[in-house]
Design a protein around this motif. Sequence first.
Motif, PDB file in Angstrom:
ATOM      1  N   PRO A 239     -42.133  -0.175  18.415  1.00 58.83           N
ATOM      2  CA  PRO A 239     -42.579   1.111  18.952  1.00 58.83           C
ATOM      3  C   PRO A 239     -43.934   1.483  18.344  1.00 58.83           C
ATOM      4  N   PRO A 240     -44.570   2.525  18.848  1.00 59.03           N
ATOM      5  CA  PRO A 240     -45.840   2.977  18.253  1.00 59.03           C
ATOM      6  C   PRO A 240     -45.656   3.260  16.755  1.00 59.03           C
ATOM      7  N   LEU A 241     -46.748   3.150  15.995  1.00 55.40           N
ATOM      8  CA  LEU A 241     -46.680   3.321  14.544  1.00 55.40           C
ATOM      9  C   LEU A 241     -46.049   4.651  14.124  1.00 55.40           C
ATOM     10  N   LYS A 242     -46.356   5.732  14.846  1.00 49.01           N
ATOM     11  CA  LYS A 242     -45.763   7.027  14.485  1.00 49.01           C
ATOM     12  C   LYS A 242     -44.240   6.971  14.610  1.00 49.01           C
ATOM     13  N   GLU A 243     -43.750   6.302  15.640  1.00 50.22           N
ATOM     14  CA  GLU A 243     -42.301   6.176  15.818  1.00 50.22           C
ATOM     15  C   GLU A 243     -41.706   5.270  14.740  1.00 50.22           C
ATOM     16  N   GLN A 244     -42.435   4.215  14.374  1.00 53.10           N
ATOM     17  CA  GLN A 244     -41.974   3.348  13.286  1.00 53.10           C
ATOM     18  C   GLN A 244     -41.795   4.163  12.009  1.00 53.10           C
ATOM     19  N   LYS A 245     -42.759   5.034  11.726  1.00 53.64           N
ATOM     20  CA  LYS A 245     -42.668   5.888  10.531  1.00 53.64           C
ATOM     21  C   LYS A 245     -41.435   6.785  10.595  1.00 53.64           C
ATOM     22  N   ARG A 246     -41.172   7.363  11.775  1.00 50.96           N
ATOM     23  CA  ARG A 246     -40.002   8.244  11.926  1.00 50.96           C
ATOM     24  C   ARG A 246     -38.704   7.454  11.724  1.00 50.96           C
ATOM     25  N   ILE A 247     -38.658   6.243  12.261  1.00 55.83           N
ATOM     26  CA  ILE A 247     -37.461   5.402  12.118  1.00 55.83           C
ATOM     27  C   ILE A 247     -37.226   5.075  10.648  1.00 55.83           C
ATOM     28  N   VAL A 248     -38.287   4.672   9.949  1.00 59.03           N
ATOM     29  CA  VAL A 248     -38.171   4.331   8.516  1.00 59.03           C
ATOM     30  C   VAL A 248     -37.729   5.557   7.723  1.00 59.03           C
ATOM     31  N   ALA A 249     -38.309   6.716   8.003  1.00 57.11           N
ATOM     32  CA  ALA A 249     -37.937   7.940   7.282  1.00 57.11           C
ATOM     33  C   ALA A 249     -36.457   8.255   7.483  1.00 57.11           C
ATOM     34  N   LYS A 250     -35.963   8.085   8.692  1.00 56.89           N
ATOM     35  CA  LYS A 250     -34.547   8.356   8.973  1.00 56.89           C
ATOM     36  C   LYS A 250     -33.640   7.354   8.266  1.00 56.89           C
ATOM     37  N   ILE A 251     -34.006   6.084   8.304  1.00 52.17           N
ATOM     38  CA  ILE A 251     -33.221   5.051   7.613  1.00 52.17           C
ATOM     39  C   ILE A 251     -33.169   5.346   6.117  1.00 52.17           C
TER      40      ILE A 251
END
Length: 154
Positions: free
Chosen positions: A134-146
């Motif tokens: 996904p776009p980098l911003k979404e990657q950041k959100r996914i990592v933060a949630k994990i």
Amino acid sequence: MTIGKTPPRGETIYWVNGKHPWVSISDMVEYGTILTTKEKVSVNAEKLFGDITPTGTLLMSFKLTVGRTAILSIEAYHNEAIISIYPFIDNEYSARNYLFYILPIIANLGDSKDAIKGKTLNSKSLYNLLTPLPPLKEQKRIVAKIEELFDKLK
């Protein structure tokens, strides 16, 4: 990505008076960082390896414990069952951190082969792993949630 190497064990010139950390799968803590290694290789091994893998690099095992990921907190070389992964675009390690959590799942869905000691991926199957990006911003959100969920498990 680059695949590591193991100097011949019978040639002590590569192992005596070890200077450089050398990562094996046993040094990789699942979803962890590598601060030390059990073994070191000598300066003579530099000729076999080339450039040392820099601090901050994402490592993944693709033999035996397929998909185990770890991040190097030191400069080190690593064995032939481990790859170094260098995302092309990686602002603030966003892609690296995303792959750190996603690759263990994706790698075990890949075209692994049975080997004497367990599962293994080969170069072709590594290149053919389909990884959702996904776009980098979404990657950041996914990592933060994990990471938030992992913290709750502690």
